[in-house]
Design a protein around this motif. Structure first.
Motif, PDB file in Angstrom:
ATOM      1  N   LEU A   1       0.440  -1.573  -0.208  1.00 31.74           N
ATOM      2  CA  LEU A   1       0.321   0.083   0.176  1.00 31.74           C
ATOM      3  C   LEU A   1       1.192   1.068   0.114  1.00 31.74           C
ATOM      4  N   ALA A   2       2.558   1.159   0.810  1.00 31.46           N
ATOM      5  CA  ALA A   2       2.643   2.215   1.694  1.00 31.46           C
ATOM      6  C   ALA A   2       3.402   2.707  -0.072  1.00 31.46           C
ATOM      7  N   ASP A   3       4.286   1.518  -0.694  1.00 34.50           N
ATOM      8  CA  ASP A   3       5.156   1.886  -1.527  1.00 34.50           C
ATOM      9  C   ASP A   3       5.170   1.538  -3.282  1.00 34.50           C
ATOM     10  N   GLN A   4       3.516   1.156  -3.288  1.00 28.44           N
ATOM     11  CA  GLN A   4       3.691   0.635  -5.122  1.00 28.44           C
ATOM     12  C   GLN A   4       2.149   1.226  -5.039  1.00 28.44           C
ATOM     13  N   ILE A   5       0.913   1.262  -3.832  1.00 29.51           N
ATOM     14  CA  ILE A   5      -0.463   1.872  -4.785  1.00 29.51           C
ATOM     15  C   ILE A   5      -0.291   3.456  -4.106  1.00 29.51           C
ATOM     16  N   LYS A   6       0.365   3.658  -3.479  1.00 27.84           N
ATOM     17  CA  LYS A   6       0.171   5.249  -3.056  1.00 27.84           C
ATOM     18  C   LYS A   6       0.872   5.807  -4.132  1.00 27.84           C
ATOM     19  N   PRO A   7       2.091   5.613  -4.263  1.00 23.61           N
ATOM     20  CA  PRO A   7       2.708   6.434  -5.589  1.00 23.61           C
ATOM     21  C   PRO A   7       1.867   6.223  -7.194  1.00 23.61           C
ATOM     22  N   TYR A   8       1.160   4.931  -7.011  1.00 22.14           N
ATOM     23  CA  TYR A   8       0.664   5.035  -8.363  1.00 22.14           C
ATOM     24  C   TYR A   8      -0.006   6.236  -8.236  1.00 22.14           C
ATOM     25  N   ILE A   9      -1.574   5.990  -7.122  1.00 21.79           N
ATOM     26  CA  ILE A   9      -1.867   7.730  -6.730  1.00 21.79           C
ATOM     27  C   ILE A   9      -1.021   8.727  -7.235  1.00 21.79           C
ATOM     28  N   ASP A  10      -0.285   8.967  -6.501  1.00 20.15           N
ATOM     29  CA  ASP A  10       0.227  10.226  -6.529  1.00 20.15           C
ATOM     30  C   ASP A  10       0.198  10.585  -7.931  1.00 20.15           C
ATOM     31  N   ALA A  11       1.328   9.568  -8.804  1.00 23.49           N
ATOM     32  CA  ALA A  11       1.686   9.854  -9.987  1.00 23.49           C
ATOM     33  C   ALA A  11       0.537  10.053 -11.280  1.00 23.49           C
ATOM     34  N   HIS A  12      -0.473   9.443 -10.437  1.00 22.75           N
ATOM     35  CA  HIS A  12      -1.614   9.519 -11.600  1.00 22.75           C
ATOM     36  C   HIS A  12      -3.050  10.558 -11.186  1.00 22.75           C
ATOM     37  N   TYR A  13      -2.496  10.528 -10.188  1.00 25.29           N
ATOM     38  CA  TYR A  13      -3.555  11.670  -9.735  1.00 25.29           C
ATOM     39  C   TYR A  13      -3.730  13.298  -9.351  1.00 25.29           C
ATOM     40  N   ALA A  14      -4.251  14.327  -8.894  1.00 27.86           N
ATOM     41  CA  ALA A  14      -3.848  15.438  -8.383  1.00 27.86           C
ATOM     42  C   ALA A  14      -4.237  14.960  -6.305  1.00 27.86           C
ATOM     43  N   THR A  15      -2.967  14.158  -5.994  1.00 27.56           N
ATOM     44  CA  THR A  15      -3.387  14.310  -4.512  1.00 27.56           C
ATOM     45  C   THR A  15      -2.454  15.087  -4.089  1.00 27.56           C
ATOM     46  N   MET A  16      -2.224  15.249  -2.594  1.00 25.28           N
ATOM     47  CA  MET A  16      -1.133  16.310  -2.176  1.00 25.28           C
ATOM     48  C   MET A  16      -0.562  15.331  -1.237  1.00 25.28           C
ATOM     49  N   PRO A  17       0.267  14.664  -1.753  1.00 22.83           N
ATOM     50  CA  PRO A  17       0.740  13.697  -1.232  1.00 22.83           C
ATOM     51  C   PRO A  17       1.684  13.005  -0.220  1.00 22.83           C
ATOM     52  N   GLU A  18       1.823  14.637   0.158  1.00 26.10           N
ATOM     53  CA  GLU A  18       2.656  15.136   2.498  1.00 26.10           C
ATOM     54  C   GLU A  18       1.401  14.175   3.127  1.00 26.10           C
ATOM     55  N   PRO A  19       2.472  13.176   3.959  1.00 31.51           N
ATOM     56  CA  PRO A  19       1.658  12.314   4.630  1.00 31.51           C
ATOM     57  C   PRO A  19       1.047  13.801   6.024  1.00 31.51           C
ATOM     58  N   GLU A  20       1.511  14.716   5.724  1.00 32.73           N
ATOM     59  CA  GLU A  20       0.340  15.413   6.747  1.00 32.73           C
ATOM     60  C   GLU A  20      -1.438  16.053   5.925  1.00 32.73           C
ATOM     61  N   HIS A  21      -0.674  15.111   4.465  1.00 37.75           N
ATOM     62  CA  HIS A  21      -1.779  14.969   3.660  1.00 37.75           C
ATOM     63  C   HIS A  21      -3.254  14.084   3.551  1.00 37.75           C
ATOM     64  N   THR A  22      -2.392  13.205   3.966  1.00 35.53           N
ATOM     65  CA  THR A  22      -2.462  11.473   3.027  1.00 35.53           C
ATOM     66  C   THR A  22      -3.165  10.727   4.891  1.00 35.53           C
ATOM     67  N   ALA A  23      -3.994  10.245   4.337  1.00 42.82           N
ATOM     68  CA  ALA A  23      -4.342   9.278   5.560  1.00 42.82           C
ATOM     69  C   ALA A  23      -5.231   7.914   5.163  1.00 42.82           C
ATOM     70  N   ILE A  24      -5.258   7.398   6.505  1.00 42.77           N
ATOM     71  CA  ILE A  24      -5.850   5.569   6.302  1.00 42.77           C
ATOM     72  C   ILE A  24      -6.497   5.216   6.839  1.00 42.77           C
ATOM     73  N   ALA A  25      -7.619   4.285   6.895  1.00 47.97           N
ATOM     74  CA  ALA A  25      -8.583   4.173   7.825  1.00 47.97           C
ATOM     75  C   ALA A  25      -9.319   2.641   6.998  1.00 47.97           C
ATOM     76  N   GLY A  26     -10.272   2.849   7.967  1.00 50.29           N
ATOM     77  CA  GLY A  26     -11.165   0.994   8.236  1.00 50.29           C
ATOM     78  C   GLY A  26     -11.307   1.165   9.268  1.00 50.29           C
ATOM     79  N   CYS A  27     -12.602   0.152   9.334  1.00 47.27           N
ATOM     80  CA  CYS A  27     -13.798  -0.457  10.238  1.00 47.27           C
ATOM     81  C   CYS A  27     -13.533  -2.041  10.518  1.00 47.27           C
TER      82      CYS A  27
END
Length: 268
Positions: free
Chosen positions: A102-128
Motif C-alpha cells: 500500500l505504501a510503496d506501490q499503491i500510494k506512489p501510483y495514485i500520486d503519479a496519476h491523480y492530483a493528490t497532495m502526497p505529503e504525509p500530513e495530507h494522507t490518511a488511512i482508515a478502516g473498520c
C-alpha cells in the motif's frame, strides 16, 4: 452520485475504487487523499452526506481510494492466530506485507496519476473492524507515509495486539488520529471478541501514557453502538471532520466541548 466520479483501477494486483471530488475535472487544484480498507464501502454508505459537507465547505474535498482485499483475514492481521471457534477461519498475519504494498506501490501510483497532495500530513488511512486494525498497524509501520488515521471499531481484541502497543515505542507524535468503538460491540460474544470495548479503551490509554499528544487524538464511543455499518458510516463522517477540518473555529469549539465530558457514550 455521478458515476464518472468513480474510477476502477488495478494496481499491484489489488482492485482499487477511486472516488474523485466534484471539482476534479476543473484541474485547478490538488487534494488530500484517504486510503480505505474493504474497497471503501464506508464511503458509499455515507456518499450523499459527504457530498453535502463538501458542497457546503464543512469539509475540504478529498480523494478516496478504496482497496479491495483478496483475503482480509490474511491481509488485515498483524501475525498468525488460531481460529476463534471450531470450524472458523485461521488468521494469516499478512498485514506487514500488505501495508508495504500500500505504501510503496499503491500510494506512489495514485500520486503519479491523480492530483493528490502526497505529503504525509495530507494522507490518511482508515478502516473498520479488521480494516481498523490494519490501519492502526500502519501507524506503527509507516507513519512516514500516513500522517493521519481513523480506527473505527478496530479489532483490538486480536490476540497480542494491545500488548504489542504497550511494548512498541510511538513511531510519531505529530500523527492525527480518530478512534471509535460502540459500547455494545462484543457483548454477545463468547470468544476474545467480548473484550472489544475494554481492549479499545486500553489501546487509547496506552497511546496517551506513552506520550501521544492528547490534542491530536479524538476517541468517541456510542452507548447504542453495535458492530454494524450504520455506525461505521456515521462515525466515518466524524473521523473526516476531525482529520481534515482541523483548525476551523467550529472544530476547535467542538474539541473543547468534548474534552469536558469524559462519561461513557461521549468523547473520551
Amino acid at each position: 452520485m455521478q458515476q464518472h466520479r468513480i474510477i476502477k483501477e488495478k494496481v499491484a494486483d489489488f482492485e482499487l475504487t477511486i472516488y474523485l471530488p466534484n471539482s476534479y475535472a476543473e484541474g485547478a487544484k490538488r487534494y488530500p487523499a484517504i486510503y480505505l480498507q474493504d474497497g471503501g464501502n464506508v464511503v458509499l454508505n455515507a456518499f450523499n452526506y459527504l457530498d453535502h459537507l463538501f458542497i457546503t465547505k464543512q469539509l475540504p474535498e478529498l480523494i478516496f481510494v478504496g482497496i479491495t482485499p483478496h483475503d482480509r483475514n490474511y491481509e488485515y492481521t498483524p501475525w498468525p492466530a488460531d481460529k476463534l471457534v471450531p470450524g472458523g477461519v485461521l488468521f494469516g498475519g499478512g498485514a506487514n506485507d500488505y501495508i508495504q504494498v500500500l505504501a510503496d506501490q499503491i500510494k506512489p501510483y495514485i500520486d503519479a496519476h491523480y492530483a493528490t497532495m502526497p505529503e504525509p500530513e495530507h494522507t490518511a488511512i482508515a478502516g473498520c473492524s479488521f480494516g481498523g486494525l490494519v490501519s492502526a498497524h500502519a501507524y506503527y509501520l509507516r507513519s512516514d507515509t500516513f500522517g493521519k488515521s481513523a480506527w473505527l471499531s478496530a479489532s483490538f481484541w486480536y490476540e497480542g495486539y494491545v500488548k504489542h502497543m504497550q511494548e512498541t515505542p510511538l513511531p510519531a507524535a505529530n500523527h492525527r488520529l480518530y478512534m471509535y468503538v460502540g459500547e455494545l460491540e462484543g457483548i454477545h460474544k463468547t470468544t476474545i471478541q467480548a473484550e472489544m470495548v475494554a481492549q479499545t479503551k486500553a489501546a487509547y490509554r496506552i497511546l496517551l501514557d506513552k506520550g501521544f499528544p492528547e490534542q491530536n487524538v479524538k476517541f468517541e464511543t456510542d452507548p447504542l453502538g453495535t458492530h454494524d455499518s450504520i455506525f461505521f458510516a456515521m462515525k466515518f463522517v466524524h473521523a473526516l471532520k476531525w482529520l481534515f477540518a482541523e483548525g476551523t473555529e467550529a472544530e476547535k469549539r467542538e474539541f473543547a466541548r468534548d474534552r469536558t465530558n469524559d462519561s461513557i457514550g461521549e468523547t473520551i
